[in-house]
Design a protein around this motif. Sequence first.
Motif, PDB file in Angstrom:
ATOM      1  N   UNK A  96      43.136   0.277 -35.552  1.00 23.93           N
ATOM      2  CA  UNK A  96      41.979   0.911 -36.181  1.00 23.93           C
ATOM      3  C   UNK A  96      42.067   2.434 -36.178  1.00 23.93           C
ATOM      4  N   UNK A  97      42.993   2.988 -35.411  1.00 22.04           N
ATOM      5  CA  UNK A  97      43.148   4.445 -35.403  1.00 22.04           C
ATOM      6  C   UNK A  97      43.996   4.931 -36.567  1.00 22.04           C
ATOM      7  N   UNK A 153      46.886  -5.779 -49.929  1.00 26.02           N
ATOM      8  CA  UNK A 153      45.913  -6.826 -50.239  1.00 26.02           C
ATOM      9  C   UNK A 153      45.159  -7.309 -49.010  1.00 26.02           C
ATOM     10  N   UNK A 154      45.714  -7.083 -47.809  1.00 23.31           N
ATOM     11  CA  UNK A 154      45.015  -7.508 -46.595  1.00 23.31           C
ATOM     12  C   UNK A 154      43.800  -6.631 -46.318  1.00 23.31           C
ATOM     13  N   UNK A 155      43.792  -5.411 -46.853  1.00 17.39           N
ATOM     14  CA  UNK A 155      42.666  -4.507 -46.642  1.00 17.39           C
ATOM     15  C   UNK A 155      42.663  -3.817 -45.289  1.00 17.39           C
ATOM     16  N   UNK A 211      49.685   7.470 -41.086  1.00 24.43           N
ATOM     17  CA  UNK A 211      49.708   7.414 -39.631  1.00 24.43           C
ATOM     18  C   UNK A 211      50.788   6.514 -39.090  1.00 24.43           C
ATOM     19  N   UNK A 212      51.377   5.678 -39.963  1.00 30.63           N
ATOM     20  CA  UNK A 212      52.451   4.778 -39.547  1.00 30.63           C
ATOM     21  C   UNK A 212      53.383   4.557 -40.732  1.00 30.63           C
TER      22      UNK A 212
END
Length: 302
Positions: free
Chosen positions: A81-82, A109-111, A151-152
């Motif tokens: 969530x970060x 698509x997973x959101x 962030x990733x």
Amino acid sequence: MIPDPLNIGIAALFFTGILKNAVNFTIGLAMTRAGVIAIVILLLAEGWHVLGPEPRVLDGPRQAVADQAVEEAAGKIPYDKTIDRVAVINLERDVTSYITGALRSKIASTGRYIVCGKGFMARLREKLNLEPGQAANDPDAIRAAKNMGAGAVILGSVPELVQDDNSAQITLRVRMLRVSNAGEMASIEVKKSLSKSIISPGFLLAQAREKSVVTRLALWAMITIALPLLLAPIVRRVTRRDSNALNLMLLSAFVFVNLLAALFIVDVGLQTITGGIILVAVLALAVVYNYAICTRINELSR
């Protein structure tokens, strides 16, 4: 009816004037520096389109097995969530960029994350039908992701994507790194195999994908037309009971099979407006046809 010679003459003068103006405009444009540059660019673009490399695509079975692997790999991507945005770097040995694109779309698509778009050079290579280029190592991938504001970063390789007479196989390796400290968040390996058999749903779907939309729609129509005719004895047995509930169940069963056939054979994309319109159209046709043919079968049996 014989055309009026006067009208023919007026039309000829009109089109001759248009042609003359077009020729004069082209000559005038070619006399300017900008016009010459534009014409050269158009000629180069057309030459590249005709003589340049053809786009590399995966055949149906390898696309199908790749889709299975991508779906499993995307499902194993952890949620943090970060992190809001992730970048997906082209996978090593994914020479068509199909698997990278499918992975990018599946994660989006997973959101759970916002997936960064392709870079300019990646889009340019795709437009020019060039190979995606050398896959980035960890430092380069992190640097690219940082420039995208991610962030990733997700990177990896496709060490195996082959097929023989009996099956198609893929090995997909995916890693997820945190941009801030280069820490590894996930390391995923997926191996999938697709049987090239007529009883394999994945293989049949792969074969359908290689056909044109018109061919797939024609095949769906043949199945829809033939189904109640082949099951006419069951239709007669049900309709003889004069039960609205049973008739509705029978009609719903036929329409449900038609829906599955549309999703499976026509392979419409439900996430697109065009796919939704096609699906609604085939459902409407299925309802009307099945109702009409079942009614006709009932009338002939009395």
